[in-house]
Design a protein around this motif. Sequence first.
Motif, PDB file in Angstrom:
ATOM      1  N   VAL A 143       2.100  10.183  38.179  1.00 26.85           N
ATOM      2  CA  VAL A 143       2.571  11.436  37.512  1.00 26.85           C
ATOM      3  C   VAL A 143       3.812  10.761  36.927  1.00 26.85           C
ATOM      4  N   LEU A 144       3.713  11.407  35.513  1.00 30.45           N
ATOM      5  CA  LEU A 144       4.887  10.983  34.632  1.00 30.45           C
ATOM      6  C   LEU A 144       5.787  12.225  34.374  1.00 30.45           C
ATOM      7  N   ALA A 145       6.813  12.031  34.750  1.00 32.02           N
ATOM      8  CA  ALA A 145       7.944  13.480  34.513  1.00 32.02           C
ATOM      9  C   ALA A 145       9.388  12.912  34.007  1.00 32.02           C
ATOM     10  N   VAL A 146       9.646  13.366  33.387  1.00 33.84           N
ATOM     11  CA  VAL A 146      11.150  13.091  32.620  1.00 33.84           C
ATOM     12  C   VAL A 146      11.669  14.445  32.236  1.00 33.84           C
ATOM     13  N   PHE A 154       9.136   3.757  31.079  1.00 36.50           N
ATOM     14  CA  PHE A 154       7.983   3.348  30.237  1.00 36.50           C
ATOM     15  C   PHE A 154       7.497   1.840  30.335  1.00 36.50           C
ATOM     16  N   GLU A 155       8.670   1.007  30.654  1.00 34.46           N
ATOM     17  CA  GLU A 155       8.245  -0.299  30.824  1.00 34.46           C
ATOM     18  C   GLU A 155       7.501  -0.484  32.215  1.00 34.46           C
ATOM     19  N   LYS A 156       8.155   0.145  33.107  1.00 35.40           N
ATOM     20  CA  LYS A 156       7.633  -0.210  34.584  1.00 35.40           C
ATOM     21  C   LYS A 156       6.225   0.517  34.430  1.00 35.40           C
ATOM     22  N   LEU A 157       6.006   1.803  33.886  1.00 34.49           N
ATOM     23  CA  LEU A 157       4.659   2.309  34.068  1.00 34.49           C
ATOM     24  C   LEU A 157       3.870   1.480  33.143  1.00 34.49           C
ATOM     25  N   TYR A 206       6.430   8.628  38.526  1.00 32.97           N
ATOM     26  CA  TYR A 206       7.321   7.799  37.661  1.00 32.97           C
ATOM     27  C   TYR A 206       8.201   8.816  36.841  1.00 32.97           C
ATOM     28  N   LEU A 207       9.682   8.825  37.373  1.00 28.33           N
ATOM     29  CA  LEU A 207      10.705   9.668  36.829  1.00 28.33           C
ATOM     30  C   LEU A 207      11.833   9.013  36.417  1.00 28.33           C
ATOM     31  N   ASP A 208      12.394   9.702  35.366  1.00 27.68           N
ATOM     32  CA  ASP A 208      13.662   9.260  34.858  1.00 27.68           C
ATOM     33  C   ASP A 208      14.552   9.896  35.844  1.00 27.68           C
ATOM     34  N   GLN A 209      15.990   9.541  35.712  1.00 26.14           N
ATOM     35  CA  GLN A 209      17.217   9.937  36.634  1.00 26.14           C
ATOM     36  C   GLN A 209      17.335  11.502  36.252  1.00 26.14           C
ATOM     37  N   ALA A 210      16.891  11.771  34.974  1.00 26.33           N
ATOM     38  CA  ALA A 210      17.266  13.098  34.828  1.00 26.33           C
ATOM     39  C   ALA A 210      16.384  13.935  35.539  1.00 26.33           C
ATOM     40  N   THR A 263       4.802   7.370  46.481  1.00 30.02           N
ATOM     41  CA  THR A 263       5.987   6.388  46.250  1.00 30.02           C
ATOM     42  C   THR A 263       6.451   6.934  44.809  1.00 30.02           C
ATOM     43  N   VAL A 264       7.932   7.094  45.049  1.00 31.39           N
ATOM     44  CA  VAL A 264       8.714   7.511  43.887  1.00 31.39           C
ATOM     45  C   VAL A 264       9.335   6.408  43.094  1.00 31.39           C
ATOM     46  N   VAL A 265       9.159   6.230  41.965  1.00 34.89           N
ATOM     47  CA  VAL A 265       9.989   5.450  41.166  1.00 34.89           C
ATOM     48  C   VAL A 265      11.011   6.108  40.202  1.00 34.89           C
ATOM     49  N   VAL A 266      12.338   5.748  40.389  1.00 35.20           N
ATOM     50  CA  VAL A 266      13.025   6.413  39.239  1.00 35.20           C
ATOM     51  C   VAL A 266      13.749   5.264  38.581  1.00 35.20           C
TER      52      VAL A 266
END
Length: 251
Positions: free
Chosen positions: A201-204, A18-21, A244-248, A7-10
Motif C-alpha cells: 500500500v503506497l500512501a504519502v 519510491f527507491e525502496k518500493l 509504504y509511507l512517507d514521514q508526512a 510491515t510498515v516502511v517509512v
Amino acid sequence: MIKLPGTVVVKPDTEALFEKLGADLLHSAEVAVEKRGVFHLALSGGGTPEPFYVRLVTDPLFRGIPWAQTHIWIVDERCVPEDHEKSNIKMIREAMTDHAGIPASQVHAMPVLADDPAAEYEATLAEAFGITDAPSDSNHPVLDFILLGMGGDCHTASLFPESPALHSTRWIDTNDGEKVVPPPRVTMTYPLINAARHVGVLAVGVGKTAALQSVADQAASGSPDIEQIPISGIAPKSSDLIWYLDQAAAG
Ligand SMILES: O=C(O)[C@H](O)[C@@H](O)[C@H](O)[C@H](O)COP(=O)(O)O
C-alpha cells in the motif's frame, strides 16, 4: 512508528520511498521470472503512484525490471473510456507502459465498457494463469505484486465503505452505490488481492495520516470492520502486507 497490520516502511520523503518500493518490486520481479518465467504486476490508479510509475521507467536503478516478461493488470477502473482523464489505464500507459517495452498483449486494460466487464477480465486472468475451471473461491490467479493506494475514507482499489463489492467472492466485480465515488467501478476483490504473493500500500502526504490512524486504531481494537475500513480486509495469505509511507503520512 504507527502500528499497522503488516510491515510498515517509512521513508523521509517520496524520493527515498519510491527507491525502496522500486527495489522491492524489482526483487519480486526477478524472483518471479527466475521461478516462473513471468511477472504479474497489478497497479492502482490515483495521483500518488503516477510519479512512481514514471520513476520505474526513467531511473537507472530499475533498469533490471524484466518488462518483456511482465504482465500489467489493473487493480480497479472507473467505467469510462480509455482516453478519459480519469482512466487509470490511460495514466499507467502514459506514465509507464508506453515507455517500458512491454508487449501490448501483456498490458491488460479492464474492459469497463463491455457488457460484463468483470466476467471478461476474469476470463483474461484465467487464460493468463492457465485456469480452466470456473472462478471460484478456492482457486485464484496468484499475482506476484499488487500495488494499492488508500483513500481518505480508507477505501482501497474500488472497495469503498458499505459497498457491495466488499462481500464479493469473485476475482473481479463491479461496484456501485452511494458510497462509491462515481462513476461505477470495476475492481479486484479481497479474494484475488489476498491471494497475491506480495501486496503493498503506497500512501504519502499528511492527507493520509488520519485514515492510517483509523486503520491502526481498528487493528488495535481487534475488531476489523471492512464496512467502515475497507483496507482492513487486505490480508495477503502468503506474505506480510507492506505499508509504504512517507514521514508526512506516517505522522
Ligand atoms: O482508481 C483509483 O483512484 C485507485 O485505485 C484508488 O483506490 C486510489 O488508490 C485511492 O483513491 C488513493 O488515491 P490517491 O493515491 O490519488 O490518493
